[in-house]
Scaffold this motif. Sequence first.
Motif: not given
Lengths: 286, 634
Positions: A65-67, A72-77, A90-101
């Motif tokens: 999940f952290i990988l 996805f955080m890198a992809l967002t940027g 923004i959607f990719a950003f949310t996806l990245a956040h859901v992964f850390i959660v």
Amino acid sequence: MTSIIAAIAYLVLAPLVGGLISGIDRKITARMQGRVGPPILQPFYDVAKLFEKEDVTVTPSQNTFILSYLVFMALTGALFFAGEDLLLVIFAFTLAHVFIVLGAYAAFSPYSYIGAERELISLMAYEPMIILTAVGFYLVTGSFYVGDIAASQAPAILYLPGVFVGFLTILTIKLRKSPFDISTSHHAHQELVKGLTTEFSGATLGKIEIAHWYETVVLLGIVYLFFGFNPLLALVAIAVTYVLEIFIDNTFSRMKWQTTLKSGWGAAAILGFLNLVVLYYFYLGV
Amino acid sequence: MNELIFLIVFPTIIAFILLLLSNNRMRHAIVACSALVISAASIYLLATSYARGAVYYTVPFEPTSLVMFAIEMGIALLLLWLGIRFKQYIAIILVLIQSALMLFYEFTMGMGMEPVRNLFFDQFSIIMAMIIGIIGSLIAVYAVSYMQTYHDHHPEVRDRRRFFFFVTFIFLAAMFGLVFSNNLVWVFFFWEITTLASFLLIGYAESEEATKNAFLALKMNLLGGIAFAAAIIYLASADPAGGLLELDALIASGQAVALVPAVLISFAGLTKAAQMPFSGWLVGAMVAPTPVSALLHSSTMVKAGVYIIVRFAPVLAGSLAGASIGFVGAVTFLVASGIAISQSNAKKVLAYSTIANLGLIVACAGVGTYKLIWAAIFLIIFHAIAKSLLFLCVGTVEHRTGSRDIEDMDGLIVRMPRLAVMMFVGIAGMFLAPFGMLISKWAAIEGFIDAPFGLLFITILAFGSAMTVFFWAKWMGKIIAVTPYGENVEGTVSREKWAVLSILTALTVLAALFFPLISSGLVEPYLLGVFGETARLAQDNVIIMVLMISLLLILPLSFPFYAKEEKRMPAYMGGRPVTADLRFAGSAGIERTMTTRNYYFTEYFGEGKLLRYANPICILLILLAGAIAAGAVL
């Protein structure tokens, strides 16, 4: 072509810039508290050391999940700096956040579980405002594409002052600064222990740090868009914004999650929405 | 034309065969085979007809209509009898009103009518037919196996499986009829059949609660039926030759003629799509066996409601009445998403999420620009797939673990790993990029931005989506938490169930991968035909979405690598000694177990709390739409 170069440049440089910002953050914070503070490069030493450590986990799926979070955080940027659609960013950003959660949930630990739940509250708190921010840029520049928004000569900040203040509110939530640091904290001796990140260590924790650097750069990139008509002014604005965030961080103590939700939603419903209504009906003459 | 008639008649025949057949093995075989035939026939329809645009068929109006009328009266008598038996007087009154309207129509107007082009299909009908044909029949296959376990677990429920499958297949036939009819009287006939079918299925368990909820569904849908019947009478008196009863002619006739019937029929659509204040029946419907919920929520019933509103979107577009109907949907979306946060019963969360998504579809259709209809049709498609998958997953979990409460799904990934992954994909399909529902929400934002009242709709959408993320993600967290205890209980899930679940999981991912094809092959031609303009997602965004899906498929491959190398430690428990199943010595030496619970925020998002505001608002909006329509008449 330029957009691909920009994306690659982001992938390479953003961790350096983000780490540096983090170092400056710690230095200024220390000075505000009357301490000397660590060297500016300290965050890099910390992360380098994390990667040296033995990998210890509660359950291996956490690391996957952290990988995914980092990727996805890198992809967002990368999408942001390539000038792509801001909503998609923004959607990719949310996806990245859901992964850390999800990584925090996976460990089934009381502290990381509460951290995960609280991180979701922050996510719910900032989401409406960030979408309204994108809508605001669209109304001013006529495009959702970051490339077009950045290149626009329209002084977005003059049309969107309410949206900007609203965005600053959720920026504080997003950077997990006090009073909104409800899901985790820098110091592991509070009721949360380390909340969201309690069960991560070694290289995995290092990846979370790097992802956070990527994240900081994207968020400050959005600040840039408000001042895109004048790049120099934009850089000043970013610096002032960040110092302001540090100041807020050091002035407030952590508040209840209700405050986070009310601030985020209040910013969207009042500052964001009213600003857009005025813009929509009075300036753009729809 | 034959394929249309086949899709309506074949499930009907199968229904009667299943009614007569009590042998369980035979039932398995027949349901499986007919599911295959129905899916194949709908795919055949797609393959041969997608490029033909809208095609209308001349079918004699009589004697079919007379037969339909006779059946309708028979249904009315049946409902009256049931109403008297269960002392449901409001239902009786509603049945009487509706029958009186239809009798009036039939004897004073219906006789002289000769609408000719009674059957049709276009790309939108084909999409609906695919949803009904494939997802509906998959659910039927699952149901055979499910109902067997159901009756093992519920010895108190009378075994009426013959009746159950009879109604299920009649339901599918009626849905096909509904999307292929170009004659509003026929649409109404099939509309009423779906109302009856859902009434019978919800009441299947024959318990007091089931009967009560079945009648609630009946009453609310009859209310819509009355509005529908009124629309037919209005049209028949406006044009005694019956030309306006043809759907395409009506929609093409413009707002001056069509706005009143459009509002009346949209009201019927709101009741069927369980929009507030009529959301209660769909929530109550969860007392039915889970495949019934899956059917009602994904491929039948509620989709009929939004189907008809989307059909009438060109009439509603740009009118204040349409905007008020759109706002009913928007308020429903916002409030239902909020209520979903406060629910821990998985079926109830799914129910409120359905109501919310239907609300979004209604909002898009009420405003009715071509961009929003693009979003609405994709919401229908993606929602049908992911929601049927989720219901069937919850049904399977309930049979294996004995609970449908999300709080009991801790460590589902340990106890039912394959199922948990499927549920995970289904939930991701409901709210995460780059999956389907999110694509549609994105399109909705871009569509609302240059529509009337767009800013208000977008703000509602932004808040609603934020809540959506919260309630789905916390459920996801529950199922993927790796508990140090728990053993695998997946072994006894039947092969049929696995097959259905796997196909639906694959469809969730494939739909997200191939939606550009659905868009260019079906949705865009439909929009061009109706609006003369079309929306689509920009090419580079499509590429990025595909890239994201590929990443999501690759990243789990890192798992075996991590599983091999890591050193494992137990979770941090404040430094206390803890047993393997997470028991520890609490204060005063009392042994406690570590448990985790999700936030539900009932004090902010409770059902009663939010409905108290939402229902009156939606009633006012509906009255507003009605007043505007009435103003147009006078």
